[in-house]
Design an enzyme around this catalytic site. Structure first.
Site, short mmCIF file in Angstrom:
data_model
loop_
_atom_site.label_atom_id
_atom_site.label_comp_id
_atom_site.label_asym_id
_atom_site.label_seq_id
_atom_site.Cartn_x
_atom_site.Cartn_y
_atom_site.Cartn_z
N ASP A 187 0.87 -1.19 0.00
CA ASP A 187 0.00 0.00 0.00
C ASP A 187 0.90 1.23 0.00
OD1 ASP A 187 -2.59 1.45 0.38
OD2 ASP A 187 -1.62 2.04 2.26
N GLU A 271 -1.41 -1.42 -6.00
CA GLU A 271 -2.60 -0.72 -6.48
C GLU A 271 -2.31 -0.02 -7.80
OE1 GLU A 271 -5.41 1.04 -3.18
OE2 GLU A 271 -3.34 1.52 -2.70
N CYS A 324 -12.73 -4.53 6.16
CA CYS A 324 -12.08 -5.23 7.26
C CYS A 324 -11.38 -6.47 6.71
CB CYS A 324 -13.11 -5.62 8.33
SG CYS A 324 -12.43 -6.63 9.67
N CYS A 327 -13.13 -9.84 8.60
CA CYS A 327 -14.48 -10.35 8.31
C CYS A 327 -15.00 -9.92 6.95
CB CYS A 327 -15.46 -9.89 9.39
SG CYS A 327 -15.76 -8.11 9.41
N CYS A 343 -13.42 -2.51 13.75
CA CYS A 343 -14.57 -3.11 13.06
C CYS A 343 -15.55 -3.64 14.11
CB CYS A 343 -14.08 -4.24 12.16
SG CYS A 343 -15.38 -5.11 11.26
N CYS A 345 -16.72 -6.39 14.31
CA CYS A 345 -16.35 -7.76 14.66
C CYS A 345 -15.34 -7.79 15.81
CB CYS A 345 -15.80 -8.50 13.45
SG CYS A 345 -14.17 -7.93 12.91
N ASP A 352 -3.28 1.64 7.11
CA ASP A 352 -2.39 1.26 6.02
C ASP A 352 -2.10 -0.23 6.01
OD1 ASP A 352 -2.28 3.93 5.30
OD2 ASP A 352 -0.52 4.33 6.53
#
Length: 401
Positions: A187, A271, A324, A327, A343, A345, A352
């Protein structure tokens, strides 16, 4: 295993006064012939709808040399002049194939000063390189050896804006392809230049910021000098040297970084960033340009090709920061100032690191399933390749928080 590739080895050299004068004349003639050939081809198409190819421009060059006005073209080697016509032909080929814009004229002040010599335009013996129209070899600083038994097929001489001279030798080389089993998602960012899916963060050196004060001082001195004066030329050279120092450090850092990633990992997922559009944000343009994400990708791709690695490019619209990695739930909003989040969860994420893990998972799904499928999500995605996803379908099938 090994792979044979064409590889350029670039060295700095220090020409004598006679060699510098000869190369300066060559650069000027190369620029003139390119511009004249471009004008002739443009005029032929505009007025007569006639396409002029390389052979026709080569015939024109022979005629130009016979005129009194352009007789000085005979004073330099004919090889770089023929090569610049070949470069123009490649430029038109790319234009007609819609890979590039229409060729533009070379500028005396802004265009790169270079000349290319093929085997008939130079002599390379016992580590000594002598160019056509020169009696003495170039004083080259051999910072690294050429491959054993290699003979250059093309030599390119150039001078940068800081006045430094370089020679690039294109040779056949053999790249040893060592096995690697690692997989990593990358990233790109500004606080950290790169964040890996392993959790490692690579600090952004901010090369331009380190020299910003020196650059500003040099530019202020340049602005005070009278246009066309010798003092202005000296001040311009000082500005160019600061820029060259920044560029050299940035390139060196990216080379070391990409080499390490390629040696350690078999699969690298990145990316598809549109840097051209991102630099339109004037608040971040300077920092984005200094990060050099496009250069990082270019270096990574050709080195991965040399070593037999896989580089997977994830679609730019993939919501890597908002999903996330545990999950698969999708957050509705994720402003840039949010650097960590939790999250529902129960999993806490560094923005990052979470993005890098999602990028890796998306890239592996491209390899395994053809793109667009992630097993940890509730519903399947569109089934399209991640490299070609449409904007409105990016979040299809992902549960929202």
């Amino acid at each position: 295993m090994s792979r044979a590739v064409k590889r350029a080895f670039k060295y700095r050299f220090y020409p004598t006064a006679e060699q510098a004068a000869e190369l300066a004349r060559t650069f000027g003639c190369v620029r003139l012939v390119y511009n004249m050939a471009l004008a002739a081809r443009t005029e032929a198409w505009t007025l007569r709808q006639e396409r002029v190819n390389y052979n026709a421009t080569s015939t024109m060059l022979t005629g130009w040399k016979k005129t009194d006005e352009l007789a000085f073209l005979n004073d330099v080697s004919s090889v770089p002049l023929q090569q610049t016509l070949r470069h123009l032909q490649v430029a038109f080929t790319n234009f007609f194939a819609k890979r590039a814009r229409y060729p533009t004229f070379k500028s005396k002040k802004k265009s790169r000063r270079s000349a290319e010599y093929t085997t008939s335009g130079f002599r390379y013996r016992d580590g000594r390189l002598t160019l056509a129209k020169m009696t003495a070899p170039l004083d080259i600083v051999w910072s690294r050896p050429l491959p054993r038994g290699a003979t250059p097929s093309t030599v390119t001489v150039s001078q940068d804006s800081a006045g430094r001279w370089f020679v690039s030798l294109l040779c056949d080389d053999v790249i040893e392809q060592t096995p690697a089993t690692g997989q990593v998602g990358v990233d790109a960012g500004l606080d950290s230049l790169l964040t890996l899916s392993t959790g490692e963060k690579i600090t952004n050196p901010r090369h331009e910021r380190r020299d910003r004060a020196a650059l500003a001082k040099a530019q202020r001195n340049l602005a005070k000098k009278e246009t066309g004066s010798a003092n202005r030329a000296k001040a311009r050279l000082k500005v160019a040297r600061v820029h060259a120092r920044i560029t050299d450090r940035r390139r060196d850092h990216l080379h070391k970084l990409t080499t390490r990633l390629v040696r350690e990992n078999q699969t690298i997922v990145i990316e598809d960033l549109t840097v051209r559009n991102m630099v339109k944000n004037h608040s971040l343009a300077r920092a984005i340009s200094d990060a050099a994400w496009r250069q990082f990708r270019t270096l990574l791709e050709y080195k991965a090709d040399w070593h037999g690695r896989d580089v997977v490019v994830v679609d730019r619209w993939f919501p890597s920061s908002k999903v996330c990695s545990a999950c698969g739930a999708l957050a509705q909003r994720m402003p840039l100032n949010v650097r960590s989040w939790t999250c529902p969860c129960g999993m806490s994420h560094d923005r990052d690191v979470n993005a890098a893990r999602n990028i890796l998972a998306e890239g592996l799904s491209v390899i395994a399933c053809g793109g667009g499928v992630r097993p940890q999500r509730v519903d399947a995605r569109t089934g399209r390749s991640s490299v070609k996803q449409e904007t409105q379908r990016v979040t299809a099938g992902i549960p929202r928080l």
